[in-house]
Design an enzyme around this catalytic site. Structure first.
Site, PDB file in Angstrom:
ATOM      1  CD  GLU A 200      -2.977  -0.913   2.355  1.00 21.41           C
ATOM      2  OE1 GLU A 200      -2.870   0.037   3.135  1.00 21.41           O
ATOM      3  OE2 GLU A 200      -3.912  -1.713   2.401  1.00 21.41           O
ATOM      4  CD  GLU A 389      -3.642  -5.923   4.225  1.00 27.42           C
ATOM      5  OE1 GLU A 389      -4.495  -5.129   4.670  1.00 27.42           O
ATOM      6  OE2 GLU A 389      -2.419  -5.705   4.256  1.00 27.42           O
TER       7      GLU A 389
END
Ligand code: GBH
Length: 488
Positions: A200, A389
């Site tokens: 991220e 995720e």
């Protein structure tokens, strides 16, 4: 009804319990009602995910150097109740118990991250073999449990020594990251075949250097943040090449990115077209440049004088082809067509939009697991996708002592979330979207960055005073999903 299935349901009916038993010991006997599960493909990888700083603790063990998150969390006023991850889940010492938990759950994969400051306490220079030994112990344990490791090299815990030199705003960072990647992969490629460079980009660049809400907690002028974005994607590209060069065994290389999502508010051609345009644009700074090797015109135009400086050669490195794309999916955004030059409008969320305990960002939108992978595969021809995720923060409450299921968490809202996101994931896979695995965030309640321990994402409850782990109801749900390879 075909004769065989008739016989089958007749047999089920014969075995059905008396209705009265449904209200007392019903769970012990066979129900009258059968459900029709939605299946996943053979070989689909079910997993869980964690990250080093959030679960390990032991921040001084075996020569680990300080990271920006140690500095940030120890700075008063930066995190919820000034909480730090000095101890957190103490997984550094309890990894055997945590692997045993995963074995019980039945997962085939485990996504974890390596702490750069364990391997290079000063970020560069002399490696610290004792730091790597922890991961070797963990990998042995995973191997014995038949769980495939998926390793992230950078999940935000930058060595503080590198931040002291400017961190991700210093062009040298991209090379430092590739060097760390090369050394680590050289040491561990006999045990790990799935590698992710970075987790991220936006969560440590924009949040850490622009908004100041994540480590290192800076609020730099926009031009510097845009340049840091560029060094982050460059570091990713250099690391992809370094991983391949250093690996002693065949490896698959990707990343784990939370691509901002887009989905058509209404499923018609005009909305879908607007969504395609929106998705490329809102991802211009990270995923789009990785996939296309160029920044979109409108991204550069909008930034004007603050646009990043870059070379053609750097764009080639940034867009080095990947073996897989990992996407962290929590939510998405509805899109409608607009009569503006952009062609799309991101619909602002009504205040009543359903959300998780992370009220400011985790919105309930199950179609994220359908649309985001579909867009990634159809826009860019990606052939292998992992959901690296997906998970949910719930206002978990322990059942009081003396009650039925005492001491457990009956997190029905987390189950609501998972069941619907998995059903939408299956819908996409059935249409041919190449998602090959799913990693639930998270195995354990853990340190939720600047929210400290106030937000729980685990399917296992952790008492942070005693380190006791107690599976929640959602753990049982996920276990049944894995056992049956279907949404149950
Ligand atoms: C992931 O980040 C992380 O990889 C993981 O470490 C973390 O524990 C987990 O998810 C749960 O949070 O500007 O208001 O929209 C989650 C992603 C959190 C990224 C919120 C973007 C945006 C806030 N993010 N954030 S907002």
């Amino acid at each position: 009804m075909k004769r065989r299935s008739f016989l089958k349901s007749a047999a089920t009916l014969a075995a059905a319990p008396a209705l009265s038993s449904l209200f007392n010991t019903a769970a012990q006997s066979t129900p009258a009602i059968a459900t029709d599960p939605v299946r996943f493909p053979e070989g689909f990888i079910w997993g869980t995910a964690t990250a080093a700083y959030q679960v390990e603790g032991a921040v001084h063990a075996d020569g680990r150097g300080p990271s920006v998150w140690d500095t940030f969390s120890h700075t008063p006023g930066k995190t919820f109740h000034n909480e730090t991850a000095d101890v957190t889940d103490d997984d550094f010492h309890r990894y055997k118990q945590d692997v045993a938990l995963m074995k019980d759950l039945g997962v085939q994969g485990y996504r974890f991250s390596i702490a750069w400051p364990r391997v290079f306490p000063q970020g560069t220079g002399t490696p610290n073999p004792k730091g790597l030994d922890f991961y070797k112990r963990l990998l042995d344990e995973l191997h014995a449990a038949n769980i495939e490791p998926f390793c992230t090299l950078f999940h935000w815990d930058l060595p503080q020594a590198l931040q002291d030199k400017g961190g991700w705003t210093n062009p040298a960072i991209a090379h430092a990251f590739a060097d760390y990647a090369a050394y680590t992969v050289g040491q561990l490629s006999d045990r790990i075949s799935h590698w992710m460079t970075i987790n991220e980009f936006g969560s440590y660049i924009d949040a850490g250097y622009g908004e100041g809400v994540s480590a290192p907690g800076l609020r730099l002028p926009r031009a510097q943040v845009m340049q840091a974005r560029h060094y982050a994607v460059l570091g990713h590209g250099l690391a992809v090449q370094a991983i391949r060069a250093a690996a002693k065994n065949p490896v698959l290389v990707g990343l784990a990115h939370d691509a901002p999502g887009a989905m058509p508010a209404i499923n018609d051609p005009a909305h879908i077209r607007a969504t395609e345009i929106a998705f490329r644009e809102i991802n211009a700074q990270y995923l789009t440049v990785l996939m296309e090797g160029r920044y979109t015109d409108s991204y550069l135009r909008e930034l004007g004088a603050d646009a990043p400086h870059f070379t053609e050669e750097e764009l080639k490195i940034i867009s080095t082809p990947l073996d897989f794309v990992g996407i962290n999916i929590y939510t998405t955004n509805e899109v409608v067509p607009a009569d503006a030059p952009s062609g799309y409008l991101m619909v602002p969320r009504p205040a009543s939009y359903p959300h998780a305990a992370s009220r400011d960002w985790l919105f309930f939108n199950p179609q994220a697991t359908y649309w985001t992978p579909k867009l990634v595969s159809s826009l860019w021809g990606v052939k292998r996708i992992y959901i690296t995720e997906n998970g949910y923060s719930s206002d978990d409450v322990l059942r009081p002592g003396g009650s039925s299921q005492a001491g457990r968490v009956l997190d029905s809202d987390r189950i609501l979330y998972l069941r619907n996101y998995l059903a939408q994931l299956q819908r996409g896979i059935a249409e041919g979207v190449p998602v090959q695995g799913y990693f639930l965030w998270s195995l354990l309640d853990n340190y939720e960055w600047s929210s400290g321990f106030s937000k729980r994402f685990g399917i296992t409850y952790v008492d942070f005073k005693t380190e006791k782990r107690t599976p929640k109801l959602s753990y049982d749900f996920y276990k049944e999903v894995i056992r049956t390879n279907s949404v149950v």
